[in-house]
Design a protein around this motif. Sequence first.
Motif, PDB file in Angstrom:
ATOM      1  N   GLY A  61     -68.264  16.881 -30.131  1.00 27.95           N
ATOM      2  CA  GLY A  61     -67.398  18.073 -30.314  1.00 27.95           C
ATOM      3  C   GLY A  61     -65.840  18.024 -30.111  1.00 27.95           C
ATOM      4  N   LEU A  62     -65.614  17.009 -30.256  1.00 31.18           N
ATOM      5  CA  LEU A  62     -63.815  16.795 -30.014  1.00 31.18           C
ATOM      6  C   LEU A  62     -63.155  17.008 -31.222  1.00 31.18           C
ATOM      7  CD1 LEU A  62     -63.825  13.571 -27.647  1.00 31.18           C
ATOM      8  CD2 LEU A  62     -63.723  15.984 -27.029  1.00 31.18           C
ATOM      9  N   PHE A  63     -62.259  17.895 -31.284  1.00 35.97           N
ATOM     10  CA  PHE A  63     -61.341  18.453 -32.538  1.00 35.97           C
ATOM     11  C   PHE A  63     -60.292  17.495 -32.391  1.00 35.97           C
ATOM     12  CE2 PHE A  63     -59.082  21.729 -34.975  1.00 35.97           C
ATOM     13  CZ  PHE A  63     -59.231  21.101 -36.049  1.00 35.97           C
ATOM     14  N   ILE A 298     -74.051  17.439 -24.299  1.00 33.09           N
ATOM     15  CA  ILE A 298     -72.701  17.966 -23.727  1.00 33.09           C
ATOM     16  C   ILE A 298     -71.867  18.752 -24.827  1.00 33.09           C
ATOM     17  CG2 ILE A 298     -70.360  16.938 -23.214  1.00 33.09           C
ATOM     18  CD1 ILE A 298     -71.788  14.741 -21.811  1.00 33.09           C
ATOM     19  N   ARG A 299     -72.115  18.175 -26.237  1.00 29.67           N
ATOM     20  CA  ARG A 299     -71.405  18.945 -27.285  1.00 29.67           C
ATOM     21  C   ARG A 299     -72.054  20.213 -27.227  1.00 29.67           C
ATOM     22  NH1 ARG A 299     -73.751  17.089 -32.874  1.00 29.67           N
ATOM     23  NH2 ARG A 299     -75.393  18.348 -31.864  1.00 29.67           N
ATOM     24  N   ASP A 300     -73.435  20.715 -27.088  1.00 25.27           N
ATOM     25  CA  ASP A 300     -73.939  21.978 -27.405  1.00 25.27           C
ATOM     26  C   ASP A 300     -73.757  22.811 -26.443  1.00 25.27           C
ATOM     27  OD1 ASP A 300     -75.090  20.839 -29.991  1.00 25.27           O
ATOM     28  OD2 ASP A 300     -76.878  20.131 -29.115  1.00 25.27           O
ATOM     29  N   ASN A 301     -73.467  22.189 -24.953  1.00 22.85           N
ATOM     30  CA  ASN A 301     -73.327  23.135 -23.973  1.00 22.85           C
ATOM     31  C   ASN A 301     -72.770  22.378 -22.805  1.00 22.85           C
ATOM     32  OD1 ASN A 301     -73.304  24.983 -21.668  1.00 22.85           O
ATOM     33  ND2 ASN A 301     -75.101  25.870 -22.767  1.00 22.85           N
ATOM     34  N   GLU A 302     -71.489  22.190 -22.646  1.00 22.46           N
ATOM     35  CA  GLU A 302     -70.734  21.301 -21.650  1.00 22.46           C
ATOM     36  C   GLU A 302     -70.974  22.073 -20.262  1.00 22.46           C
ATOM     37  OE1 GLU A 302     -66.608  20.948 -22.155  1.00 22.46           O
ATOM     38  OE2 GLU A 302     -66.691  20.359 -24.259  1.00 22.46           O
ATOM     39  N   THR A 313     -65.793  14.994 -18.818  1.00 23.99           N
ATOM     40  CA  THR A 313     -64.437  14.517 -18.929  1.00 23.99           C
ATOM     41  C   THR A 313     -64.611  13.124 -19.250  1.00 23.99           C
ATOM     42  OG1 THR A 313     -63.384  16.219 -17.887  1.00 23.99           O
ATOM     43  CG2 THR A 313     -62.260  14.171 -18.398  1.00 23.99           C
ATOM     44  N   ARG A 314     -65.294  12.329 -18.513  1.00 30.64           N
ATOM     45  CA  ARG A 314     -65.595  10.818 -18.643  1.00 30.64           C
ATOM     46  C   ARG A 314     -66.390  10.429 -19.987  1.00 30.64           C
ATOM     47  NH1 ARG A 314     -68.637   6.698 -14.700  1.00 30.64           N
ATOM     48  NH2 ARG A 314     -68.272   4.704 -15.703  1.00 30.64           N
ATOM     49  N   ARG A 315     -67.151  11.234 -20.373  1.00 29.99           N
ATOM     50  CA  ARG A 315     -68.008  10.870 -21.555  1.00 29.99           C
ATOM     51  C   ARG A 315     -67.290  11.394 -22.925  1.00 29.99           C
ATOM     52  NH1 ARG A 315     -71.287   7.266 -19.533  1.00 29.99           N
ATOM     53  NH2 ARG A 315     -72.379   8.190 -17.741  1.00 29.99           N
ATOM     54  N   HIS A 316     -66.247  12.242 -22.812  1.00 23.20           N
ATOM     55  CA  HIS A 316     -65.330  12.753 -23.883  1.00 23.20           C
ATOM     56  C   HIS A 316     -64.665  11.664 -23.924  1.00 23.20           C
ATOM     57  CE1 HIS A 316     -66.053  17.432 -23.932  1.00 23.20           C
ATOM     58  NE2 HIS A 316     -67.136  16.625 -24.550  1.00 23.20           N
ATOM     59  N   LEU A 317     -63.965  11.040 -22.848  1.00 24.56           N
ATOM     60  CA  LEU A 317     -62.985  10.069 -22.980  1.00 24.56           C
ATOM     61  C   LEU A 317     -63.611   8.605 -23.526  1.00 24.56           C
ATOM     62  CD1 LEU A 317     -60.202   8.751 -22.479  1.00 24.56           C
ATOM     63  CD2 LEU A 317     -61.193   8.054 -20.123  1.00 24.56           C
ATOM     64  N   GLN A 318     -64.914   8.482 -23.436  1.00 19.87           N
ATOM     65  CA  GLN A 318     -65.775   7.455 -24.008  1.00 19.87           C
ATOM     66  C   GLN A 318     -65.886   7.756 -25.361  1.00 19.87           C
ATOM     67  OE1 GLN A 318     -69.409   7.030 -21.963  1.00 19.87           O
ATOM     68  NE2 GLN A 318     -68.711   5.696 -20.235  1.00 19.87           N
ATOM     69  N   VAL A 319     -66.177   8.691 -26.034  1.00 15.74           N
ATOM     70  CA  VAL A 319     -66.508   8.990 -27.307  1.00 15.74           C
ATOM     71  C   VAL A 319     -65.236   8.968 -28.163  1.00 15.74           C
ATOM     72  CG1 VAL A 319     -66.624  11.293 -27.437  1.00 15.74           C
ATOM     73  CG2 VAL A 319     -68.379   9.987 -28.917  1.00 15.74           C
ATOM     74  N   PHE A 320     -64.087   9.462 -27.476  1.00 18.01           N
ATOM     75  CA  PHE A 320     -62.736   9.390 -28.103  1.00 18.01           C
ATOM     76  C   PHE A 320     -62.205   8.126 -28.230  1.00 18.01           C
ATOM     77  CE2 PHE A 320     -57.982  10.203 -27.788  1.00 18.01           C
ATOM     78  CZ  PHE A 320     -58.072  10.902 -29.033  1.00 18.01           C
ATOM     79  N   ILE A 321     -62.341   7.110 -27.414  1.00 16.32           N
ATOM     80  CA  ILE A 321     -61.965   5.668 -27.547  1.00 16.32           C
ATOM     81  C   ILE A 321     -62.915   5.139 -28.831  1.00 16.32           C
ATOM     82  CG2 ILE A 321     -61.972   3.624 -26.270  1.00 16.32           C
ATOM     83  CD1 ILE A 321     -61.281   5.061 -23.797  1.00 16.32           C
ATOM     84  N   LEU A 322     -64.266   5.283 -28.724  1.00 14.45           N
ATOM     85  CA  LEU A 322     -65.125   4.646 -29.487  1.00 14.45           C
ATOM     86  C   LEU A 322     -64.681   5.002 -31.188  1.00 14.45           C
ATOM     87  CD1 LEU A 322     -68.385   4.824 -27.910  1.00 14.45           C
ATOM     88  CD2 LEU A 322     -67.264   2.665 -28.238  1.00 14.45           C
ATOM     89  N   GLY A 323     -64.646   6.399 -31.283  1.00 17.25           N
ATOM     90  CA  GLY A 323     -64.319   6.885 -32.568  1.00 17.25           C
ATOM     91  C   GLY A 323     -62.762   6.239 -33.318  1.00 17.25           C
ATOM     92  N   SER A 324     -61.794   6.299 -32.229  1.00 20.56           N
ATOM     93  CA  SER A 324     -60.369   5.939 -32.343  1.00 20.56           C
ATOM     94  C   SER A 324     -60.488   4.547 -32.888  1.00 20.56           C
ATOM     95  CB  SER A 324     -59.583   6.350 -31.209  1.00 20.56           C
ATOM     96  OG  SER A 324     -59.567   7.401 -30.938  1.00 20.56           O
ATOM     97  N   ALA A 325     -61.252   3.606 -32.042  1.00 20.71           N
ATOM     98  CA  ALA A 325     -61.603   2.301 -32.170  1.00 20.71           C
ATOM     99  C   ALA A 325     -62.070   1.924 -33.981  1.00 20.71           C
ATOM    100  CB  ALA A 325     -62.381   1.423 -31.554  1.00 20.71           C
ATOM    101  N   VAL A 326     -62.809   2.698 -34.230  1.00 27.36           N
ATOM    102  CA  VAL A 326     -63.478   2.690 -35.583  1.00 27.36           C
ATOM    103  C   VAL A 326     -62.449   3.135 -36.549  1.00 27.36           C
ATOM    104  CG1 VAL A 326     -65.202   3.508 -37.205  1.00 27.36           C
ATOM    105  CG2 VAL A 326     -65.715   3.195 -34.927  1.00 27.36           C
ATOM    106  N   ILE A 327     -61.636   4.142 -36.386  1.00 34.09           N
ATOM    107  CA  ILE A 327     -60.625   4.201 -37.185  1.00 34.09           C
ATOM    108  C   ILE A 327     -59.553   3.373 -37.448  1.00 34.09           C
ATOM    109  CG2 ILE A 327     -58.647   6.073 -37.688  1.00 34.09           C
ATOM    110  CD1 ILE A 327     -60.394   8.203 -36.173  1.00 34.09           C
TER     111      ILE A 327
END
Length: 439
Positions: A61-63, A298-302, A313-327
């Motif tokens: 759910g990171l916009f 976490i997305r459905d209810n933080e 926050t740490r999990r958000h950072l993980q998924v943000f890094i993974l998605g950015s790496a794919v991009i």
Amino acid sequence: MTAAAPAQGPARALLLAAFVAMLFIGTGLFQSWTLALLIVNMALVSSIMALGVNIQWGYAGLFSVGTMGFVALGGLSVVLVSSAPAPGGWAAGGPGILLGLMMGAATIAAAVMAAAKLPKGRIRTLGVAAILIVGFLIFRGIFDPAVQAVEANNPAAHGNLGGLGLPVLLAWPVGGLLAAAAAWAIGKTALGLRSDYLAIATLGIAEIILAVLKNEDWLARGVKNVISLPRPVPYEVDLQRSQAFLNWASSWGFDPITASSIVVRLMYTGLFAIVLLALIWLSQAALHSPWGRMMRAIRDNEVSAEAMGKDVTRRHLQVFILGSAVIGIAGAMMTTLDGQLTPGSYSPLRFTFLIWVMVIVGGSGNNWGSVLGGFLIWWLWVMVEPIGNWAMTVITTGMADGWLKGHLINSAAHMRLLTMGIILLLVLRFAPKGLLPER
């Protein structure tokens, strides 16, 4: 009824995939297979970009609307890894640039440490400010002369450091690592913001990345562009000079020029498909793992997830890094396909808005939906304008020359934007979870 319900998902996916496949086959039959394969290759790259955005938005759910910046960093990696070293570039100021960058990083690290160690109050404020000011002055004193020397080195042909001259395929994972490193730095500062402020922050950071690429000539020649980048497949001209290829083309009744173009594009298609399938496999494995279930919780209810002891926050950072790496990987693939890095061609409309449309139309949270949306939306993006030109020509055939006829013909140029808006509205109205909803 209950027994037939589970079959509706796969059946719908197959029907939609068949429909999209027919669009590409029709393009090959009625126009040219060269054009169809070119659209397929860019659709594969766009699907990988959509997959990266889906990892961030669909999983957690990171916009984030900084997609353009990570695509540009992926493109930069191709220049840094695979382009030939610029003659005299490193000797002119390479060590000074490297030393200056290290000094800048050390200044930031020292300021962070001082902020953590010093007691709150005026002493910490003055201490951190002094470190930053002194470090900045030293950084500019080392960095600026070196940059000027590099950019003065044959600026018409080079004016930059060049790359390492390594195989271009190595630049693809490097592009992912470069985007991941930038995402870590962005995430450490911006992921604590609310969703709307996070979107604003990532959009601004993407523009900053693009401004650096456009203005720092020593890095990748700025707006003068880097051309003739290495390719992972043969050149069409080399195939046309091969007697074995000419014999093969003539045995099948193909024109050598057309055959070489199709073969090269098919090679790109094979490479891109392998990367996409590998990323899909990894993404599906992550989605259905305990980690993936935790991210969706976490997305459905933080609040509930945090109450259960999860470090949101740490999990958000993980998924943000993974998605950015794919991009970033997709950005490197796109620059490889283009054979050049053109910072002026990166725009939020193409590399942020359009990718989000692919994710929303395909189905947020569904990896295969992102791929479907990538293929469908990219085909429409390319083909709607020529179809609109043809339609307007047919409509205005019997009309007298005048402002109305001219206005209708000129309005065909806006058909792709109009089509994207209509599709987005229709999907949000009749299929708000996308064509392939999350299961």
